[in-house]
Motif scaffolding. Structure first.
Motif, PDB file in Angstrom:
ATOM      1  N   LEU A  29      10.676  16.392 -17.395  1.00  0.00           N
ATOM      2  CA  LEU A  29       9.473  15.843 -18.011  1.00  0.00           C
ATOM      3  C   LEU A  29       9.636  14.329 -18.125  1.00  0.00           C
ATOM      4  O   LEU A  29      10.612  13.840 -18.703  1.00  0.00           O
ATOM      5  N   ARG A  56       2.211  23.982 -18.086  1.00  0.00           N
ATOM      6  CA  ARG A  56       1.213  23.043 -18.604  1.00  0.00           C
ATOM      7  C   ARG A  56       0.714  23.484 -19.986  1.00  0.00           C
ATOM      8  O   ARG A  56       0.611  22.684 -20.911  1.00  0.00           O
ATOM      9  N   HIS A  89       4.906  12.359 -22.581  1.00  0.00           N
ATOM     10  CA  HIS A  89       5.356  13.066 -21.371  1.00  0.00           C
ATOM     11  C   HIS A  89       4.123  13.537 -20.605  1.00  0.00           C
ATOM     12  O   HIS A  89       3.549  14.573 -20.896  1.00  0.00           O
ATOM     13  N   ARG A  90       3.762  12.741 -19.607  1.00  0.00           N
ATOM     14  CA  ARG A  90       2.517  12.998 -18.874  1.00  0.00           C
ATOM     15  C   ARG A  90       2.742  13.603 -17.491  1.00  0.00           C
ATOM     16  O   ARG A  90       1.793  14.048 -16.855  1.00  0.00           O
ATOM     17  N   THR A 146       3.761  23.249 -22.716  1.00  0.00           N
ATOM     18  CA  THR A 146       4.348  21.952 -23.054  1.00  0.00           C
ATOM     19  C   THR A 146       3.321  20.889 -23.396  1.00  0.00           C
ATOM     20  O   THR A 146       3.658  19.887 -24.036  1.00  0.00           O
ATOM     21  N   ALA A 163       8.491  18.273 -25.755  1.00  0.00           N
ATOM     22  CA  ALA A 163       7.661  17.241 -25.131  1.00  0.00           C
ATOM     23  C   ALA A 163       6.704  16.624 -26.133  1.00  0.00           C
ATOM     24  O   ALA A 163       6.208  17.300 -27.052  1.00  0.00           O
ATOM     25  N   PRO A 223       8.274  10.547 -19.246  1.00  0.00           N
ATOM     26  CA  PRO A 223       7.394   9.812 -20.158  1.00  0.00           C
ATOM     27  C   PRO A 223       6.794   8.584 -19.491  1.00  0.00           C
ATOM     28  O   PRO A 223       7.092   7.435 -19.860  1.00  0.00           O
ATOM     29  N   TRP A 258       1.580  17.914 -12.918  1.00  0.00           N
ATOM     30  CA  TRP A 258       2.773  18.560 -12.389  1.00  0.00           C
ATOM     31  C   TRP A 258       2.844  18.434 -10.865  1.00  0.00           C
ATOM     32  O   TRP A 258       1.824  18.493 -10.181  1.00  0.00           O
ATOM     33  N   GLY A 306       5.320  16.228 -15.139  1.00  0.00           N
ATOM     34  CA  GLY A 306       6.424  17.164 -15.014  1.00  0.00           C
ATOM     35  C   GLY A 306       6.753  17.403 -13.553  1.00  0.00           C
ATOM     36  O   GLY A 306       5.858  17.581 -12.720  1.00  0.00           O
ATOM     37  N   VAL A 347       2.099  19.031 -21.166  1.00  0.00           N
ATOM     38  CA  VAL A 347       2.200  18.056 -20.074  1.00  0.00           C
ATOM     39  C   VAL A 347       1.137  18.414 -19.040  1.00  0.00           C
ATOM     40  O   VAL A 347       1.113  19.523 -18.513  1.00  0.00           O
ATOM     41  N   GLN A 348       0.266  17.463 -18.718  1.00  0.00           N
ATOM     42  CA  GLN A 348      -0.930  17.769 -17.936  1.00  0.00           C
ATOM     43  C   GLN A 348      -0.767  17.650 -16.430  1.00  0.00           C
ATOM     44  O   GLN A 348      -1.510  18.266 -15.676  1.00  0.00           O
ATOM     45  N   GLU A 405       0.018   6.716 -18.142  1.00  0.00           N
ATOM     46  CA  GLU A 405      -0.996   7.319 -17.270  1.00  0.00           C
ATOM     47  C   GLU A 405      -1.320   6.416 -16.084  1.00  0.00           C
ATOM     48  O   GLU A 405      -1.663   6.891 -14.994  1.00  0.00           O
TER      49      GLU A 405
END
Length: 382
Positions: A97, A59, A36-37, A62, A32, A99, A67, A39, A64-65, A102
């Protein structure tokens, strides 16, 4: 000049323990990037009690924040060799994941009662993003879930996808932390994220749409001014009419969706047949004026309709490549309907090729603004 967007990353693994399954996922998921924000995670009931802990570990591992996910009767995903696969009957975890920018999504959670307003919590974002695609996971233990679903669709003017969890209560869902007992998931901006979705029915109609002329609650007494059972027997044919016990698990009621331009319908179980009064009970409330038809459920008709759905969505894609996808199938499909336990993912791959995919076998499936049964709902990110 900015580079090409990051790829979706998908991985699915089985294991005797959740730690073992996660250990097999991480070599793929740790690729990631900061892009990749979001999951998505789905797992089988074997690991349901560990879902909140698994989210925390993913979290941290990876980066990635955000989920969202839930528990399914089985999982759908991408194997190590890139093939699409189904895991039903064995402990499994499936992850995708995404991309996404935000600004293109918002996590929502805690929708447990009629007073919960997702539109108020995310009003500023919705005013800019417009009507969203709503990826939602629902708890069947919440008696208000139908009202919650109606509210979120009406308030956001969104398009619903997702489904009902195979587990209930706190921790049966994740949405940036443990959730459950209601509805949670992700609001996706359709102005920023090109998305296509389609629904495949697991049944096929065997007769015309009839009008309920006498009915109360879930019991149909008359169709088209005649005894409901007489109309039912005509539709199902002489062989089944001689032995109505053979209809169990094969013949169902179907309620046409008002305003649908594709002949859409929701399938409901037959609950009882009353030969004495010529009445039929179904798993839905009816009233005079409603439309009802009957349908059969078998592997051949389900596969045929899935091919139709896949051909239609391929046509709508044109030349645009598929970057990732989500497939939610009814728990009564998969190996419970098809002789081949991976028939649905085989059909997807045959028509659309391989792409990063996640999904789960649900207790009921969401599409547009309602809850379905016996369906498969495919959503593609382009």
């Amino acid at each position: 000049m900015s580079g090409a967007p990051a790829d979706f990353i998908a991985a699915q693994a089985t294991g005797e323990t959740w730690q073992q399954a996660i250990g097999r996922l991480l070599p793929v998921l740790q690729k990631a990037s900061p892009e990749h924000r979001l999951g998505l995670i789905y797992l089988t009931p074997d690991f349901a009690s560990e879902l909140p802990d698994i989210e925390v570990l993913l979290r941290q591992s990876t980066g990635v924040q955000h989920w969202a996910g839930t528990v399914g009767f089985g999982t759908i995903g991408t194997a190590r060799d890139g093939a699409l696969e189904e895991c039903y009957g064995s402990p499994a975890i499936s992850v995708l994941l995404c991309p996404f920018p935000e600004t293109a999504f918002r996590i929502f959670s805690g929708a447990r009662g009629e007073s919960d307003r997702v539109s108020e919590t995310h009003s500023d974002w919705l005013s800019q993003a417009g009507p969203p695609m709503i990826l939602a996971h629902g708890d069947t233990g919440n008696g208000l879930l139908g009202s919650i679903i109606d509210d979120i669709v009406e308030e956001t003017d969104g398009f619903l996808i997702g489904g009902l969890s195979a587990a209930q209560g706190p921790g049966s869902q994740v949405a940036d932390g443990a959730d459950g007992q209601g509805l949670s998931g992700v609001l996706l901006s359709l102005t920023q994220l090109p998305i296509q979705t389609a629904l495949s029915q697991g049944c096929s109609p065997i007769g015309p749409v009839h009008t309920v002329t006498a009915g109360e609650e879930n019991v149909i007494f008359e169709l088209n001014g005649r005894k409901a059972l007489d109309v039912f027997k005509e539709d199902i044919g002489e062989i089944l009419a001689r032995d109505l016990n053979r209809c169990a698990g094969y013949i169902f009621a179907a309620l046409p969706v008002a305003g649908s331009d594709s002949g859409d319908y929701t399938v409901r179980n037959l609950m009882a047949i009353d030969p004495r009064h010529g009445a039929i009970a179904i798993a839905a409330s009816v009233r005079p004026g409603d439309g009802v038809m009957f349908c059969r459920r078998d592997p051949a008709s389900a596969a045929e309709d899935m091919r139709r759905m896949l051909s239609d969505i391929k046509r709508r894609l044109g030349e645009r490549p598929i970057r990732g996808g989500l497939y939610v199938s009814c728990a009564a499909r998969g190996p419970n309907q098809f002789s081949d336990p991976a028939r649905e993912t085989q059909l997807i791959e045959e028509t659309l090729g391989r792409f990063p995919l996640t999904g789960f076998f649900a207790n009921g499936e969401f599409s547009r603004d309602r809850l379905y049964s016996y369906t498969g709902v495919l959503t593609l990110f382009l």
